[in-house]
Scaffold this motif. Structure first.
Motif, PDB file in Angstrom:
ATOM      1  N   MET A 118       0.848  -1.170   0.000  1.00  0.00           N
ATOM      2  CA  MET A 118       0.000   0.000   0.000  1.00  0.00           C
ATOM      3  C   MET A 118       0.893   1.231   0.000  1.00  0.00           C
ATOM      4  N   ARG A 119       0.563   2.146  -0.876  1.00  0.00           N
ATOM      5  CA  ARG A 119       1.319   3.392  -0.904  1.00  0.00           C
ATOM      6  C   ARG A 119       0.880   4.244   0.276  1.00  0.00           C
ATOM      7  N   GLU A 120       1.841   4.894   0.900  1.00  0.00           N
ATOM      8  CA  GLU A 120       1.525   5.749   2.035  1.00  0.00           C
ATOM      9  C   GLU A 120       2.017   7.146   1.761  1.00  0.00           C
ATOM     10  N   GLY A 121       1.345   8.102   2.366  1.00  0.00           N
ATOM     11  CA  GLY A 121       1.756   9.494   2.236  1.00  0.00           C
ATOM     12  C   GLY A 121       3.060   9.725   2.967  1.00  0.00           C
ATOM     13  N   ALA A 149      -6.375  -7.484   0.134  1.00  0.00           N
ATOM     14  CA  ALA A 149      -6.585  -6.479  -0.921  1.00  0.00           C
ATOM     15  C   ALA A 149      -7.927  -5.781  -0.733  1.00  0.00           C
ATOM     16  N   GLU A 150      -8.971  -6.532  -0.375  1.00  0.00           N
ATOM     17  CA  GLU A 150     -10.301  -5.950  -0.179  1.00  0.00           C
ATOM     18  C   GLU A 150     -10.372  -5.071   1.066  1.00  0.00           C
ATOM     19  N   ARG A 151      -9.529  -5.331   2.037  1.00  0.00           N
ATOM     20  CA  ARG A 151      -9.496  -4.498   3.252  1.00  0.00           C
ATOM     21  C   ARG A 151      -8.525  -3.332   3.108  1.00  0.00           C
ATOM     22  N   ILE A 202      -3.101  -4.190   1.520  1.00  0.00           N
ATOM     23  CA  ILE A 202      -2.036  -4.245   0.527  1.00  0.00           C
ATOM     24  C   ILE A 202      -2.493  -3.485  -0.708  1.00  0.00           C
ATOM     25  N   SER A 203      -1.535  -2.946  -1.459  1.00  0.00           N
ATOM     26  CA  SER A 203      -1.825  -2.337  -2.750  1.00  0.00           C
ATOM     27  C   SER A 203      -1.635  -3.438  -3.781  1.00  0.00           C
ATOM     28  N   PRO A 204      -2.668  -3.786  -4.546  1.00  0.00           N
ATOM     29  CA  PRO A 204      -2.565  -4.919  -5.467  1.00  0.00           C
ATOM     30  C   PRO A 204      -1.449  -4.735  -6.492  1.00  0.00           C
TER      31      PRO A 204
END
Length: 193
Positions: free
Chosen positions: A1-4, A49-51, A54-56
């Motif tokens: 997941m990309r984070e700021g 992925a649905e929650r 993770i960034s797919p």
């Protein structure tokens, strides 16, 4: 997941993508186990992925698009705001799979009532992307090579494209995009579902 950069803020596109993936499964009445069986992706990966945990990856999205009968652009377009007629370069959605060495820019995002879309793709040297099945059987694609070299395997034949070359085909089976290097590759894809 990309984070700021600050505070670990989740990317809004990733959040909406997670919600849309869960929604697509729910619309079909499928359990996670059923989606795992159809896609070949583990139940735990699908759940994460649905929650939005993770960034797919490109591979995961490719499998889910195939199961749901959508192009990647269509899926990503569904999680964006209503697309404008004019899309400025700075407003185009860019999606990155750093692990795979793949960057995808939605130059002309899908829009209700319009069939074609244009995508700019970049592959890092050595990147190798394989798709087991097309998201939409028989979908038409035109690949216009802008910079570098890419090897595209479609219909069992491998084609080496260099700047200015164009390859067009209908997707009916597995495809592979490989950047042999030493430089990266950049190409435009015109998609007609």
């Amino acid at each position: 997941m990309r984070e700021g950069a600050e505070g670990g803020t989740r990317d809004p596109v990733d959040v909406r993508l997670a919600e849309r993936l869960a929604g697509l499964r729910a619309e079909r009445g499928w359990s996670l186990d059923e989606l795992a069986r159809r896609s070949g992706v583990s139940r735990s990966t699908l759940s994460r992925a649905e929650r939005g945990e993770i960034s797919p990856t490109t591979s995961l999205l490719g499998r889910l698009c195939a199961v749901h009968g959508r192009t990647m652009s269509q899926l990503l377009g569904e999680v964006e705001a209503e697309p404008a007629q004019l899309v400025r370069a700075g407003d185009q959605t860019v999606w990155t799979d750093e692990t795979a060495g793949f960057v995808r820019r939605s130059v002309s995002p899908p829009h209700t009532g319009l069939r074609a879309e244009i995508v700019e793709s970049r592959l890092a040297p050595g990147a190798d992307l394989a798709y087991e099945a097309p998201p939409v059987h028989g979908m038409e694609q035109h690949i216009w090579m802008l910079d570098g070299t890419v090897e595209i395997t479609v219909g069992g034949a491998t084609h080496e494209l260099r700047a200015g070359d164009c390859l067009r085909f209908r997707l009916r089976g597995p495809t592979r995009f490989r950047c042999p290097g030493p430089d990266g590759a950049r190409y435009a894809v015109v998609v007609v579902p």
